[in-house]
Design a protein around this motif. Structure first.
Motif, PDB file in Angstrom:
ATOM      1  N   SER A   1       0.839  -1.188   0.000  1.00 20.59           N
ATOM      2  CA  SER A   1       0.000   0.000   0.000  1.00 20.59           C
ATOM      3  C   SER A   1       0.885   1.253   0.000  1.00 20.59           C
ATOM      4  O   SER A   1       1.701   1.429  -0.896  1.00 20.59           O
ATOM      5  N   LEU A   2       0.769   2.133   1.002  1.00 19.99           N
ATOM      6  CA  LEU A   2       1.663   3.295   1.044  1.00 19.99           C
ATOM      7  C   LEU A   2       3.117   2.851   1.094  1.00 19.99           C
ATOM      8  O   LEU A   2       3.998   3.537   0.564  1.00 19.99           O
ATOM      9  N   GLY A   3       3.374   1.708   1.713  1.00 20.66           N
ATOM     10  CA  GLY A   3       4.737   1.174   1.723  1.00 20.66           C
ATOM     11  C   GLY A   3       5.258   0.894   0.323  1.00 20.66           C
ATOM     12  O   GLY A   3       6.457   1.004   0.064  1.00 20.66           O
ATOM     13  N   GLY A   4       4.357   0.527  -0.597  1.00 17.28           N
ATOM     14  CA  GLY A   4       4.759   0.329  -1.979  1.00 17.28           C
ATOM     15  C   GLY A   4       5.188   1.626  -2.623  1.00 17.28           C
ATOM     16  O   GLY A   4       6.155   1.673  -3.402  1.00 17.28           O
ATOM     17  N   VAL A   5       4.486   2.721  -2.297  1.00 14.79           N
ATOM     18  CA  VAL A   5       4.859   4.038  -2.814  1.00 14.79           C
ATOM     19  C   VAL A   5       6.215   4.455  -2.245  1.00 14.79           C
ATOM     20  O   VAL A   5       7.068   5.002  -2.957  1.00 14.79           O
ATOM     21  N   ILE A   6       6.423   4.207  -0.946  1.00 16.96           N
ATOM     22  CA  ILE A   6       7.712   4.521  -0.323  1.00 16.96           C
ATOM     23  C   ILE A   6       8.830   3.740  -1.006  1.00 16.96           C
ATOM     24  O   ILE A   6       9.894   4.295  -1.328  1.00 16.96           O
TER      25      ILE A   6
ATOM     26  N   THR B   1      15.978  -5.346  -5.453  1.00 16.69           N
ATOM     27  CA  THR B   1      14.754  -5.548  -6.223  1.00 16.69           C
ATOM     28  C   THR B   1      13.655  -4.737  -5.558  1.00 16.69           C
ATOM     29  O   THR B   1      13.753  -4.357  -4.385  1.00 16.69           O
ATOM     30  N   LEU B   2      12.586  -4.522  -6.312  1.00 13.14           N
ATOM     31  CA  LEU B   2      11.424  -3.793  -5.816  1.00 13.14           C
ATOM     32  C   LEU B   2      10.193  -4.674  -5.968  1.00 13.14           C
ATOM     33  O   LEU B   2       9.942  -5.220  -7.051  1.00 13.14           O
ATOM     34  N   THR B   3       9.431  -4.811  -4.882  1.00 14.52           N
ATOM     35  CA  THR B   3       8.124  -5.458  -4.940  1.00 14.52           C
ATOM     36  C   THR B   3       7.093  -4.466  -4.433  1.00 14.52           C
ATOM     37  O   THR B   3       7.129  -4.057  -3.274  1.00 14.52           O
ATOM     38  N   SER B   4       6.189  -4.062  -5.319  1.00 13.81           N
ATOM     39  CA  SER B   4       5.113  -3.127  -4.973  1.00 13.81           C
ATOM     40  C   SER B   4       3.840  -3.942  -4.813  1.00 13.81           C
ATOM     41  O   SER B   4       3.314  -4.501  -5.769  1.00 13.81           O
ATOM     42  N   LEU B   5       3.362  -4.019  -3.577  1.00 17.13           N
ATOM     43  CA  LEU B   5       2.262  -4.915  -3.222  1.00 17.13           C
ATOM     44  C   LEU B   5       1.022  -4.113  -2.832  1.00 17.13           C
ATOM     45  O   LEU B   5       1.099  -3.243  -1.961  1.00 17.13           O
ATOM     46  N   SER B   6      -0.097  -4.389  -3.495  1.00 17.34           N
ATOM     47  CA  SER B   6      -1.370  -3.730  -3.155  1.00 17.34           C
ATOM     48  C   SER B   6      -1.206  -2.214  -3.115  1.00 17.34           C
ATOM     49  O   SER B   6      -1.693  -1.546  -2.205  1.00 17.34           O
ATOM     50  N   SER B   7      -0.545  -1.666  -4.107  1.00 15.81           N
ATOM     51  CA  SER B   7      -0.195  -0.259  -4.083  1.00 15.81           C
ATOM     52  C   SER B   7      -0.694   0.460  -5.330  1.00 15.81           C
ATOM     53  O   SER B   7      -1.591  -0.016  -6.026  1.00 15.81           O
ATOM     54  N   GLN B   8      -0.089   1.598  -5.623  1.00 14.69           N
ATOM     55  CA  GLN B   8      -0.482   2.444  -6.735  1.00 14.69           C
ATOM     56  C   GLN B   8       0.761   3.142  -7.255  1.00 14.69           C
ATOM     57  O   GLN B   8       1.801   3.132  -6.596  1.00 14.69           O
ATOM     58  N   PRO B   9       0.700   3.780  -8.426  1.00 16.75           N
ATOM     59  CA  PRO B   9       1.903   4.416  -8.940  1.00 16.75           C
ATOM     60  C   PRO B   9       2.303   5.636  -8.114  1.00 16.75           C
ATOM     61  O   PRO B   9       1.460   6.366  -7.598  1.00 16.75           O
ATOM     62  N   LEU B  10       3.591   5.832  -8.002  1.00 16.47           N
ATOM     63  CA  LEU B  10       4.149   7.026  -7.377  1.00 16.47           C
ATOM     64  C   LEU B  10       3.487   8.263  -7.976  1.00 16.47           C
ATOM     65  O   LEU B  10       3.312   8.372  -9.184  1.00 16.47           O
TER      66      LEU B  10
END
Length: 314
Positions: free
Chosen positions: A114-119, A133-142
Protein backbone atom coordinates in the motif's frame (compact mmCIF):
# COMPACT_ATOMS: atom_id res chain seq x y z
CA UNK A 1 11.01 -19.31 17.67
CA UNK A 2 7.43 -20.48 18.04
CA UNK A 3 4.25 -19.04 16.58
CA UNK A 4 0.85 -19.77 18.06
CA UNK A 5 -1.84 -17.26 17.18
CA UNK A 6 -4.42 -18.90 19.41
CA UNK A 7 -2.25 -18.20 22.46
CA UNK A 8 -1.12 -14.78 21.20
CA UNK A 9 2.46 -16.01 20.93
CA UNK A 10 4.18 -14.15 18.14
CA UNK A 11 7.37 -14.45 16.19
CA UNK A 12 9.99 -12.18 17.76
CA UNK A 13 13.25 -11.04 16.24
CA UNK A 14 16.26 -9.00 17.29
CA UNK A 15 14.66 -5.72 18.30
CA UNK A 16 16.29 -2.31 18.28
CA UNK A 17 15.37 1.35 18.40
CA UNK A 18 16.60 3.33 15.41
CA UNK A 19 17.21 7.01 16.15
CA UNK A 20 16.91 9.40 13.23
CA UNK A 21 15.85 13.02 12.73
CA UNK A 22 14.84 13.33 16.38
CA UNK A 23 12.63 10.23 16.18
CA UNK A 24 12.76 6.73 17.57
CA UNK A 25 11.73 3.95 15.18
CA UNK A 26 11.08 0.46 16.47
CA UNK A 27 12.50 -2.29 14.26
CA UNK A 28 13.43 -5.96 14.37
CA UNK A 29 15.28 -8.37 12.12
CA UNK A 30 15.24 -12.12 11.56
CA UNK A 31 17.56 -14.60 9.93
CA UNK A 32 21.28 -14.52 9.26
CA UNK A 33 22.82 -11.03 8.94
CA UNK A 34 24.96 -12.49 6.15
CA UNK A 35 21.96 -13.21 3.94
CA UNK A 36 20.47 -10.70 1.49
CA UNK A 37 18.22 -8.23 3.30
CA UNK A 38 14.51 -7.93 2.61
CA UNK A 39 13.03 -4.73 4.07
CA UNK A 40 9.28 -4.99 4.63
CA UNK A 41 7.60 -1.57 4.47
CA UNK A 42 4.03 -1.43 5.75
CA UNK A 43 1.20 0.80 4.56
CA UNK A 44 -0.45 3.89 5.97
CA UNK A 45 -1.61 3.61 9.58
CA UNK A 46 -0.10 0.12 9.84
CA UNK A 47 2.54 -1.31 12.18
CA UNK A 48 5.48 -3.44 11.13
CA UNK A 49 4.06 -6.46 12.93
CA UNK A 50 1.16 -6.42 10.48
CA UNK A 51 3.53 -8.19 8.14
CA UNK A 52 2.33 -11.67 8.99
CA UNK A 53 4.70 -13.86 10.92
CA UNK A 54 4.07 -16.56 8.31
CA UNK A 55 5.44 -14.36 5.53
CA UNK A 56 8.47 -13.41 7.62
CA UNK A 57 9.21 -17.04 8.47
CA UNK A 58 8.97 -18.17 4.85
CA UNK A 59 11.25 -15.39 3.62
CA UNK A 60 13.82 -16.29 6.29
CA UNK A 61 13.57 -19.97 5.36
CA UNK A 62 14.10 -18.88 1.75
CA UNK A 63 17.47 -17.39 2.57
CA UNK A 64 16.73 -13.78 3.46
CA UNK A 65 17.49 -11.60 6.42
CA UNK A 66 14.14 -9.89 7.04
CA UNK A 67 13.63 -6.48 8.64
CA UNK A 68 10.28 -5.00 9.59
CA UNK A 69 9.67 -1.75 11.47
CA UNK A 70 7.04 0.65 12.77
CA UNK A 71 6.62 3.87 10.80
CA UNK A 72 6.67 7.11 12.76
CA UNK A 73 3.23 7.58 14.39
CA UNK A 74 2.61 3.83 14.61
CA UNK A 75 3.30 1.12 17.15
CA UNK A 76 6.31 1.64 19.37
CA UNK A 77 7.83 4.36 17.20
CA UNK A 78 7.69 8.06 18.03
CA UNK A 79 4.47 10.00 17.95
CA UNK A 80 4.76 13.26 15.97
CA UNK A 81 2.98 16.57 16.53
CA UNK A 82 2.05 16.93 12.87
CA UNK A 83 0.84 20.52 13.21
CA UNK A 84 4.20 21.59 14.59
CA UNK A 85 6.35 19.18 12.58
CA UNK A 86 4.56 18.15 9.37
CA UNK A 87 6.18 15.42 7.30
CA UNK A 88 5.79 13.86 3.88
CA UNK A 89 6.14 10.49 2.20
CA UNK A 90 9.69 11.55 1.33
CA UNK A 91 10.42 11.82 5.07
CA UNK A 92 8.95 8.36 5.61
CA UNK A 93 11.23 7.05 2.84
CA UNK A 94 14.18 8.59 4.70
CA UNK A 95 13.04 6.65 7.77
CA UNK A 96 13.27 3.42 5.77
CA UNK A 97 16.84 4.25 4.77
CA UNK A 98 17.70 5.01 8.40
CA UNK A 99 16.44 1.55 9.35
CA UNK A 100 18.63 -0.07 6.70
CA UNK A 101 21.62 1.96 7.88
CA UNK A 102 21.04 0.97 11.51
CA UNK A 103 21.12 -2.70 10.55
CA UNK A 104 24.20 -2.25 8.36
CA UNK A 105 22.34 -3.18 5.16
CA UNK A 106 23.89 -1.33 2.23
CA UNK A 107 21.37 -2.78 -0.26
CA UNK A 108 18.04 -4.52 0.16
CA UNK A 109 15.12 -6.14 -1.56
CA UNK A 110 12.31 -3.66 -0.90
CA UNK A 111 8.83 -5.07 -0.35
CA UNK A 112 6.24 -2.36 0.23
CA UNK A 113 2.51 -2.76 0.83
CA UNK A 114 0.00 0.00 0.00
CA UNK A 115 1.66 3.30 1.04
CA UNK A 116 4.74 1.17 1.72
CA UNK A 117 4.76 0.33 -1.98
CA UNK A 118 4.86 4.04 -2.81
CA UNK A 119 7.71 4.52 -0.32
CA UNK A 120 9.60 1.62 -1.92
CA UNK A 121 9.00 3.03 -5.41
CA UNK A 122 10.32 6.39 -4.31
CA UNK A 123 13.50 4.82 -2.96
CA UNK A 124 13.96 2.89 -6.20
CA UNK A 125 13.87 6.27 -7.98
CA UNK A 126 15.95 8.36 -5.57
CA UNK A 127 18.37 5.75 -4.19
CA UNK A 128 18.71 3.06 -6.87
CA UNK A 129 22.09 1.97 -5.49
CA UNK A 130 20.32 0.81 -2.29
CA UNK A 131 17.71 -1.34 -4.04
CA UNK A 132 18.34 -4.93 -5.11
CA UNK A 133 14.75 -5.55 -6.22
CA UNK A 134 11.42 -3.79 -5.82
CA UNK A 135 8.12 -5.46 -4.94
CA UNK A 136 5.11 -3.13 -4.97
CA UNK A 137 2.26 -4.91 -3.22
CA UNK A 138 -1.37 -3.73 -3.16
CA UNK A 139 -0.19 -0.26 -4.08
CA UNK A 140 -0.48 2.44 -6.74
CA UNK A 141 1.90 4.42 -8.94
CA UNK A 142 4.15 7.03 -7.38
CA UNK A 143 2.54 10.46 -7.56
CA UNK A 144 -1.10 9.35 -7.78
CA UNK A 145 -3.42 12.02 -6.36
CA UNK A 146 -5.54 9.63 -4.32
CA UNK A 147 -6.62 12.37 -1.90
CA UNK A 148 -8.08 14.34 -4.79
CA UNK A 149 -9.76 11.28 -6.25
CA UNK A 150 -11.38 10.54 -2.89
CA UNK A 151 -12.60 14.13 -2.52
CA UNK A 152 -14.19 13.99 -5.95
CA UNK A 153 -15.79 10.61 -5.25
CA UNK A 154 -17.25 11.81 -1.95
CA UNK A 155 -18.64 14.89 -3.68
CA UNK A 156 -20.25 12.76 -6.36
CA UNK A 157 -18.04 14.28 -9.06
CA UNK A 158 -16.81 12.14 -11.96
CA UNK A 159 -13.14 11.16 -12.14
CA UNK A 160 -10.81 13.42 -14.06
CA UNK A 161 -9.88 12.29 -17.59
CA UNK A 162 -7.31 9.50 -17.33
CA UNK A 163 -7.60 9.35 -13.56
CA UNK A 164 -7.19 5.99 -11.87
CA UNK A 165 -10.34 4.72 -10.12
CA UNK A 166 -10.99 5.85 -6.53
CA UNK A 167 -11.65 3.45 -3.65
CA UNK A 168 -14.94 1.63 -3.89
CA UNK A 169 -17.96 3.37 -2.29
CA UNK A 170 -18.39 0.71 0.39
CA UNK A 171 -14.79 1.27 1.52
CA UNK A 172 -15.20 5.04 1.68
CA UNK A 173 -18.27 4.50 3.86
CA UNK A 174 -16.36 2.11 6.16
CA UNK A 175 -13.42 4.49 6.48
CA UNK A 176 -15.69 7.24 7.79
CA UNK A 177 -16.27 5.34 11.04
CA UNK A 178 -13.07 3.30 11.30
CA UNK A 179 -11.57 5.15 14.27
CA UNK A 180 -13.37 5.41 17.62
CA UNK A 181 -13.07 8.33 20.02
CA UNK A 182 -9.68 8.78 21.75
CA UNK A 183 -10.96 7.53 25.10
CA UNK A 184 -12.36 4.30 23.64
CA UNK A 185 -11.29 1.04 25.23
CA UNK A 186 -10.06 -1.99 23.35
CA UNK A 187 -13.51 -3.50 22.75
CA UNK A 188 -14.86 -0.23 21.32
CA UNK A 189 -11.75 0.03 19.19
CA UNK A 190 -12.22 -3.49 17.83
CA UNK A 191 -15.90 -2.87 17.15
CA UNK A 192 -14.96 0.15 15.04
CA UNK A 193 -12.12 -1.51 13.17
CA UNK A 194 -13.49 -4.93 12.21
CA UNK A 195 -16.14 -3.66 9.75
CA UNK A 196 -13.35 -1.84 7.90
CA UNK A 197 -11.24 -4.98 7.68
CA UNK A 198 -14.21 -6.93 6.37
CA UNK A 199 -14.51 -4.50 3.45
CA UNK A 200 -10.76 -4.31 2.87
CA UNK A 201 -10.56 -8.11 2.83
CA UNK A 202 -12.92 -8.29 -0.14
CA UNK A 203 -15.95 -10.46 -0.91
CA UNK A 204 -14.33 -13.58 -2.37
CA UNK A 205 -12.03 -15.23 0.17
CA UNK A 206 -13.51 -16.39 3.51
CA UNK A 207 -13.23 -13.65 6.13
CA UNK A 208 -11.59 -15.01 9.29
CA UNK A 209 -12.83 -12.55 11.89
CA UNK A 210 -10.71 -13.92 14.73
CA UNK A 211 -7.56 -13.45 12.67
CA UNK A 212 -8.28 -9.75 12.18
CA UNK A 213 -9.47 -9.34 15.77
CA UNK A 214 -6.18 -10.75 17.09
CA UNK A 215 -4.19 -8.51 14.75
CA UNK A 216 -6.05 -5.35 15.79
CA UNK A 217 -5.84 -6.23 19.47
CA UNK A 218 -2.07 -6.51 19.05
CA UNK A 219 -2.01 -3.14 17.22
CA UNK A 220 -4.00 -1.51 20.02
CA UNK A 221 -1.77 -2.95 22.74
CA UNK A 222 1.50 -1.95 21.03
CA UNK A 223 0.56 1.58 20.01
CA UNK A 224 1.70 4.66 21.88
CA UNK A 225 -1.34 6.38 20.35
CA UNK A 226 -3.48 4.50 17.82
CA UNK A 227 -4.96 7.73 16.44
CA UNK A 228 -1.55 9.22 15.65
CA UNK A 229 -1.40 7.01 12.55
CA UNK A 230 -4.05 9.24 10.97
CA UNK A 231 -1.17 11.64 10.29
CA UNK A 232 -0.13 9.33 7.45
CA UNK A 233 -3.17 10.52 5.51
CA UNK A 234 -1.90 14.10 5.83
CA UNK A 235 1.60 13.04 4.80
CA UNK A 236 0.29 11.24 1.73
CA UNK A 237 -1.82 14.23 0.70
CA UNK A 238 1.32 16.40 0.64
CA UNK A 239 2.51 14.73 -2.57
CA UNK A 240 5.27 12.22 -3.13
CA UNK A 241 6.73 12.41 -6.62
CA UNK A 242 5.49 11.71 -10.11
CA UNK A 243 4.61 8.50 -11.92
CA UNK A 244 6.88 9.58 -14.77
CA UNK A 245 9.82 9.17 -12.37
CA UNK A 246 9.19 5.42 -12.40
CA UNK A 247 10.63 5.24 -15.92
CA UNK A 248 14.06 5.64 -14.32
CA UNK A 249 13.74 2.57 -12.07
CA UNK A 250 16.42 0.02 -12.85
CA UNK A 251 15.72 -2.50 -10.08
CA UNK A 252 13.89 -5.66 -11.18
CA UNK A 253 10.27 -4.93 -10.23
CA UNK A 254 7.34 -7.12 -9.28
CA UNK A 255 3.85 -5.65 -8.94
CA UNK A 256 1.70 -7.92 -6.73
CA UNK A 257 -1.97 -7.07 -6.41
CA UNK A 258 -5.32 -8.51 -5.38
CA UNK A 259 -8.02 -8.90 -8.01
CA UNK A 260 -10.59 -7.65 -5.44
CA UNK A 261 -8.67 -4.71 -3.99
CA UNK A 262 -11.28 -2.10 -2.95
CA UNK A 263 -8.72 0.57 -2.03
CA UNK A 264 -6.67 0.51 -5.21
CA UNK A 265 -8.62 -1.35 -7.90
CA UNK A 266 -6.40 -3.45 -10.22
CA UNK A 267 -6.04 -0.59 -12.71
CA UNK A 268 -3.56 0.92 -10.21
CA UNK A 269 -1.39 -2.20 -10.43
CA UNK A 270 -1.52 -2.20 -14.21
CA UNK A 271 -0.50 1.47 -14.27
CA UNK A 272 2.42 0.82 -11.90
CA UNK A 273 3.67 -2.09 -13.98
CA UNK A 274 3.34 -0.06 -17.18
CA UNK A 275 5.35 2.81 -15.70
CA UNK A 276 8.35 0.72 -14.57
CA UNK A 277 10.54 -0.67 -17.37
CA UNK A 278 10.37 -4.46 -17.44
CA UNK A 279 8.06 -4.76 -14.43
CA UNK A 280 6.10 -7.97 -14.02
CA UNK A 281 2.47 -7.88 -12.86
CA UNK A 282 0.98 -10.74 -10.84
CA UNK A 283 -2.70 -10.60 -9.83
CA UNK A 284 -3.72 -12.73 -6.85
CA UNK A 285 -7.25 -13.94 -7.50
CA UNK A 286 -9.68 -13.19 -4.69
CA UNK A 287 -7.30 -11.06 -2.62
CA UNK A 288 -8.48 -7.65 -1.43
CA UNK A 289 -6.42 -4.96 0.29
CA UNK A 290 -5.25 -7.14 3.18
CA UNK A 291 -2.69 -9.87 3.80
CA UNK A 292 -4.74 -12.81 5.09
CA UNK A 293 -2.72 -15.63 6.61
CA UNK A 294 -4.24 -18.02 4.09
CA UNK A 295 -2.15 -16.28 1.41
CA UNK A 296 1.16 -16.27 3.31
CA UNK A 297 2.56 -19.14 1.25
CA UNK A 298 1.50 -17.66 -2.09
CA UNK A 299 2.74 -14.14 -1.36
CA UNK A 300 6.06 -15.34 0.07
CA UNK A 301 6.56 -17.67 -2.88
CA UNK A 302 6.05 -14.81 -5.34
CA UNK A 303 8.49 -12.59 -3.44
CA UNK A 304 11.08 -15.35 -3.19
CA UNK A 305 10.74 -16.13 -6.89
CA UNK A 306 11.30 -12.46 -7.66
CA UNK A 307 14.25 -11.93 -5.34
CA UNK A 308 15.94 -15.28 -5.81
CA UNK A 309 17.91 -14.35 -8.93
CA UNK A 310 19.61 -11.40 -7.24
CA UNK A 311 22.20 -13.56 -5.49
CA UNK A 312 23.00 -14.24 -1.85
CA UNK A 313 25.41 -11.42 -1.06
CA UNK A 314 24.55 -8.00 0.28
Amino acid sequence: MQENEAKNEYLTGRERIVRTDGLELWAEDFGSPGHPTALLVMGAQAQGVQWNDGIVRRLVDGGHRVIRYDHRDTGRSSRVDFAAHPYTVADMASDALAVLDAFGAERAHLVGASLGGVIAQRLAVTHPHRVLTLTSLSSQPLGTDMAGAVRRALAGAPPLPGELPPPRPELLAALASAFPEPEAGVEEYLAARLPLWRVLHGPVLPFQEEEYRAMERRVYERARDVRAALNHTLAGAAGHGDAADLSSVTAPTLVLHGSEDPMFPPAHAAATAAAVPGARLVLIEGMGHTLPAALDDRLAAEILRHTGHAGRTV
